[in-house]
Design a protein around this motif. Structure first.
Motif, short mmCIF file in Angstrom:
data_model
loop_
_atom_site.label_atom_id
_atom_site.label_comp_id
_atom_site.label_asym_id
_atom_site.label_seq_id
_atom_site.Cartn_x
_atom_site.Cartn_y
_atom_site.Cartn_z
N SER A 198 0.83 -1.20 0.00
CA SER A 198 0.00 0.00 0.00
C SER A 198 0.86 1.25 0.00
O SER A 198 1.78 1.38 0.82
N TYR A 236 0.86 5.80 -0.76
CA TYR A 236 0.03 7.01 -0.64
C TYR A 236 0.05 7.72 -1.98
O TYR A 236 1.05 8.32 -2.36
N SER A 237 -1.07 7.67 -2.70
CA SER A 237 -1.18 8.32 -4.00
C SER A 237 -1.87 9.67 -3.85
O SER A 237 -2.41 9.99 -2.77
N ASN A 283 -4.67 10.42 -4.68
CA ASN A 283 -6.08 10.17 -4.39
C ASN A 283 -6.29 9.34 -3.13
O ASN A 283 -7.40 8.87 -2.87
N LEU A 306 -3.35 3.51 -2.13
CA LEU A 306 -3.43 2.71 -3.36
C LEU A 306 -2.67 1.41 -3.15
O LEU A 306 -1.54 1.41 -2.66
N ASP A 307 -3.30 0.31 -3.51
CA ASP A 307 -2.64 -1.00 -3.40
C ASP A 307 -1.99 -1.39 -4.72
O ASP A 307 -2.62 -1.30 -5.79
N LEU A 308 -0.75 -1.83 -4.63
CA LEU A 308 -0.02 -2.36 -5.78
C LEU A 308 0.06 -3.86 -5.63
O LEU A 308 0.46 -4.35 -4.56
N HIS A 345 4.16 -0.49 -11.67
CA HIS A 345 4.52 -0.21 -10.29
C HIS A 345 5.53 0.94 -10.22
O HIS A 345 5.42 1.82 -9.37
N THR A 351 3.97 4.22 -10.77
CA THR A 351 3.20 4.59 -9.58
C THR A 351 4.11 5.17 -8.51
O THR A 351 3.80 6.18 -7.89
N CYS A 391 3.80 8.95 -7.08
CA CYS A 391 3.51 9.13 -5.66
C CYS A 391 4.65 9.78 -4.89
O CYS A 391 4.41 10.53 -3.93
#
Length: 203
Positions: A46, A48-49, A51, A54-56, A85, A88, A92
């Protein structure tokens, strides 16, 4: 092994994993004989995005009715999940204080191809321990032990989607905390990218 804790092997474990790890740093085992359970951090992390949380997920190949030993779980590389990933992580944490500090070494895990989840997670854990200056003496289980002493079986701890109380974790600066506040117990990389070498003093 009666007083030794058994830990699962996660993909970029949550902060709480390392908080507990230090309590057993001279007598712990990493589980390598369990059957792969669904919906756990063994192939999920998990972050922090913009939004929120967020789970990867690392995609795995697994028959629906087949109990697969954790060391035999294969990663599905049908699509480029590593590129996803990595993008992301960049979106992030590119603006975090220490992303660039770890970027070169960390990006290697998203360029190298892996066939098995256990190998991938183990290499990541060893790298994370190095960054946190954790010289932990661990062993691997030699068989699956069903009954473990009270407080020593950590294989079912840190469930995905469990309610986490922020008060149980010391807050630290996060890139998007001005939007949704402090998010506790995210992947350890959230702590690393935001706190850098000071992360080891968090514990």
């Amino acid at each position: 092994m009666e007083s030794s804790a058994i830990f699962p092997l996660f993909y970029l474990p949550p902060v709480g994993y390392f908080s507990v790890l230090k309590e057993f740093d001279d007598e712990l085992y990493i589980e390598m004989h369990e059957h792969f359970p669904k919906q756990t951090y063994r192939n999920r992390a998990s972050v922090y995005s913009p939004n929120g949380v967020l789970d990867l997920t690392v995609p795995v190949i697994r028959g629906a009715k087949v109990h697969t030993k954790i060391t035999e779980v294969k990663i599905s590389n049908e699509f480029n999940w590593q590129k996803l990933h990595w993008k992301t992580f960049e979106s992030c944490y590119r603006n975090s204080a220490y992303f660039e500090y770890y970027e070169d070494e960390f990006s290697v895990f998203y360029r190298k191809k892996y066939s098995h989840l256990f190998e991938f997670n183990m290499e990541l854990l060893q790298w994370l321990m190095k960054q946190l200056k954790k010289d932990i003496d661990y062993n691997f289980t030699e068989e699956y032990i069903k009954e473990v002493g009270p407080g020593l079986d950590l294989r079912s701890k840190w469930r995905v989607n469990e309610v986490i109380k922020g008060a149980d974790y010391k807050p630290y600066y996060q890139v998007f905390d001005d939007r949704q506040g402090f998010k506790p117990n995210l992947s350890i990389v959230d702590l690393l990218f935001n706190q850098g070498p000071q992360s080891r003093s968090y514990f």
